[in-house]
Structures are given as C-alpha cells and as structure tokens.
Design an enzyme around this catalytic site. Structure first.
Site, PDB file in Angstrom:
ATOM      1  N   HIS A  21     -27.874  -4.591 -24.670  1.00  0.00           N
ATOM      2  CA  HIS A  21     -28.172  -4.024 -25.991  1.00  0.00           C
ATOM      3  C   HIS A  21     -29.302  -4.817 -26.656  1.00  0.00           C
ATOM      4  CE1 HIS A  21     -23.715  -2.634 -26.108  1.00  0.00           C
ATOM      5  NE2 HIS A  21     -24.447  -1.553 -25.968  1.00  0.00           N
ATOM      6  N   LYS A  45     -13.140   5.291 -28.010  1.00  0.00           N
ATOM      7  CA  LYS A  45     -12.871   4.300 -26.965  1.00  0.00           C
ATOM      8  C   LYS A  45     -11.893   3.245 -27.461  1.00  0.00           C
ATOM      9  CE  LYS A  45     -17.421   5.000 -25.058  1.00  0.00           C
ATOM     10  NZ  LYS A  45     -18.767   4.478 -24.931  1.00  0.00           N
ATOM     11  N   ARG A  94     -29.623   2.598 -18.412  1.00  0.00           N
ATOM     12  CA  ARG A  94     -29.508   1.545 -17.397  1.00  0.00           C
ATOM     13  C   ARG A  94     -29.745   2.110 -16.015  1.00  0.00           C
ATOM     14  NH1 ARG A  94     -23.640   0.231 -19.437  1.00  0.00           N
ATOM     15  NH2 ARG A  94     -23.814   2.493 -19.322  1.00  0.00           N
ATOM     16  N   SER A 132     -20.322  -2.505 -22.017  1.00  0.00           N
ATOM     17  CA  SER A 132     -19.275  -3.046 -22.894  1.00  0.00           C
ATOM     18  C   SER A 132     -17.898  -2.830 -22.266  1.00  0.00           C
ATOM     19  CB  SER A 132     -19.330  -2.360 -24.261  1.00  0.00           C
ATOM     20  OG  SER A 132     -20.549  -2.638 -24.877  1.00  0.00           O
TER      21      SER A 132
HETATM   22  O1  PNS Z   1     -22.328   2.851 -27.237  1.00  0.00           O
HETATM   23  P1  PNS Z   1     -21.839   4.228 -27.015  1.00  0.00           P
HETATM   24  O2  PNS Z   1     -20.334   4.254 -27.069  1.00  0.00           O
HETATM   25  O3  PNS Z   1     -22.385   4.868 -25.782  1.00  0.00           O
HETATM   26  O4  PNS Z   1     -22.377   5.105 -28.261  1.00  0.00           O
HETATM   27  C1  PNS Z   1     -22.042   6.461 -28.400  1.00  0.00           C
HETATM   28  C2  PNS Z   1     -22.318   6.892 -29.852  1.00  0.00           C
HETATM   29  C3  PNS Z   1     -21.552   6.036 -30.829  1.00  0.00           C
HETATM   30  C4  PNS Z   1     -23.806   6.787 -30.123  1.00  0.00           C
HETATM   31  C5  PNS Z   1     -21.874   8.393 -29.983  1.00  0.00           C
HETATM   32  O5  PNS Z   1     -20.564   8.524 -29.566  1.00  0.00           O
HETATM   33  C6  PNS Z   1     -22.003   8.892 -31.425  1.00  0.00           C
HETATM   34  O6  PNS Z   1     -23.081   9.185 -31.873  1.00  0.00           O
HETATM   35  N1  PNS Z   1     -20.882   8.956 -32.143  1.00  0.00           N
HETATM   36  C7  PNS Z   1     -20.843   9.417 -33.521  1.00  0.00           C
HETATM   37  C8  PNS Z   1     -20.173  10.792 -33.602  1.00  0.00           C
HETATM   38  C9  PNS Z   1     -21.136  11.875 -33.155  1.00  0.00           C
HETATM   39  O7  PNS Z   1     -22.163  12.118 -33.750  1.00  0.00           O
HETATM   40  N2  PNS Z   1     -20.766  12.566 -32.062  1.00  0.00           N
HETATM   41  C10 PNS Z   1     -21.528  13.644 -31.486  1.00  0.00           C
HETATM   42  C11 PNS Z   1     -22.462  13.111 -30.428  1.00  0.00           C
HETATM   43  S1  PNS Z   1     -23.306  14.439 -29.690  1.00  0.00           S
END
Ligand code: PNS
Length: 167
Positions: A21, A45, A94, A132
């Site tokens: 990150h 998660k 990645r 993570s």
């Molecule tokens: O680090 P991650 O877990 O891959 O991040 C994923 C994240 C937090 C960016 C994604 O789950 C997100 O944007 N969550 C907020 C809710 C949302 O907007 N969901 C619709 C995504 S299309």
C-alpha cells in the site's frame, strides 16, 4: 500526467496497511497534487483493526507530507467521491488476477457515478505477494510479518497480542 491541482482518492480496507500500500501511496503522490487515503468502514471482511486504528497507523507510517490526508468513510465510495468533489480513484494492481475484480469495481463505480475514473498503478514486484489477508492469517498463526508491513502495524499487533495475554 500534468500536475494541475489534481486530487485523487486511494480507497481501501487497509486492515492492515502493508508495504505494498505504501508503495502505491508514494507512486500516486508523485502524480497528484493531493491524495486522500480513504479507509472504508463498512468492509465485510473479518477485520483485525478498528477504523480509528487503521487511520492512526496510516498517519504514523507516512512521513509528514502536506499533500496526503487520511480519512475514513461509510457507505459507497462513489458517494464519498461525489460529496468531496473528487473524481479520480487510485487502485493498486499486484498480479493479473487482481485485475478482474478491480475492473468490475471500476466499471461499477463509474455506473454509480459517471464522473469517476479509476486509475490503476502497479506495485513494485517485490510487493506482489503481499496482501492484508495474508498478513492477518500469518499473524494469527504466530508467523513473523515484520518484513511486509510498516513498524506502526507491528506495534499495534504486539499491543493486541499483549492485551490478549493479559486477559
Ligand atoms: O482494500 P480493499 O478491501 O480491496 O478495498 C475495497 C474497497 C474498500 C475499496 C471497496 O470495497 C469499497 O469501495 N467499499 C465501499 C463500498 C462501495 O462503494 N462498494 C461498491 C464497490 S463497487
């Protein structure tokens, strides 16, 4: 890309922040005038750290840089972007297998908010195996994660462990 007062959001769960990150944060901050690291607070998660902890860890892990701000948000990322008038989302890639999920998420975010563009940045290959989820699993099984995360994460992990042992 010209730096013309450009602002971007780098969203994620950051549970916990990894060296991968940080690599993406450094790359993004070279391209944008301002970068908002946005910790999502409604992740499905299994979380290890509270949102406040994650924000604190990110702040402690980054050297002072006025162009980077750490925030948290609830609800949809597309709404957070709209509210803050920011239309560029940064996501790190990645491996090729990341791409399918990221591609879908980028298209979905654009369907929810047509002004949003997602820009993908590739992590340095030395971080391509770090996630993570792996960190959480290795930590829970008593492995050493110190090579994969910044020291504020180790500090907080030790704190959790000590609190558990003292119960
Ligand atoms: O680090 P991650 O877990 O891959 O991040 C994923 C994240 C937090 C960016 C994604 O789950 C997100 O944007 N969550 C907020 C809710 C949302 O907007 N969901 C619709 C995504 S299309």
């Amino acid at each position: 890309m010209a730096k013309d007062n450009k602002i971007a959001i780098y969203p994620g769960s950051f549970d916990p922040l990894t060296n991968g990150h940080i690599d993406i944060i450094k790359r993004a901050s070279m391209l944008f005038d301002k970068l908002i690291i946005a910790v999502a607070s409604n992740s499905t998660k299994n979380s290890l750290f509270t949102i406040d902890n994650r924000v604190q860890i990110i702040n402690e892990s980054l050297s002072d840089n006025d162009s980077i701000r750490v925030d948290s948000f609830e609800g949809l990322l597309s709404d957070y972007a709209r509210k803050n008038n920011i239309f560029t989302i940064i996501r790190g890639l990645r491996t090729l297998s990341d791409f399918e999920y990221e591609f879908q998420m980028a298209i979905m975010n654009r369907s929810l908010n047509s002004s949003i563009e997602t820009i993908f940045l590739m992590t340095d290959e030395k971080y391509s195996h770090i996630s993570s989820s792996f960190i959480k699993e290795i930590y829970k099984l008593n492995g050493d994660v110190s090579r994969f995360v910044p020291s504020p994460v180790i500090y907080q992990l030790n704190k959790i462990k000590n609190e558990k042992n003292n119960k």
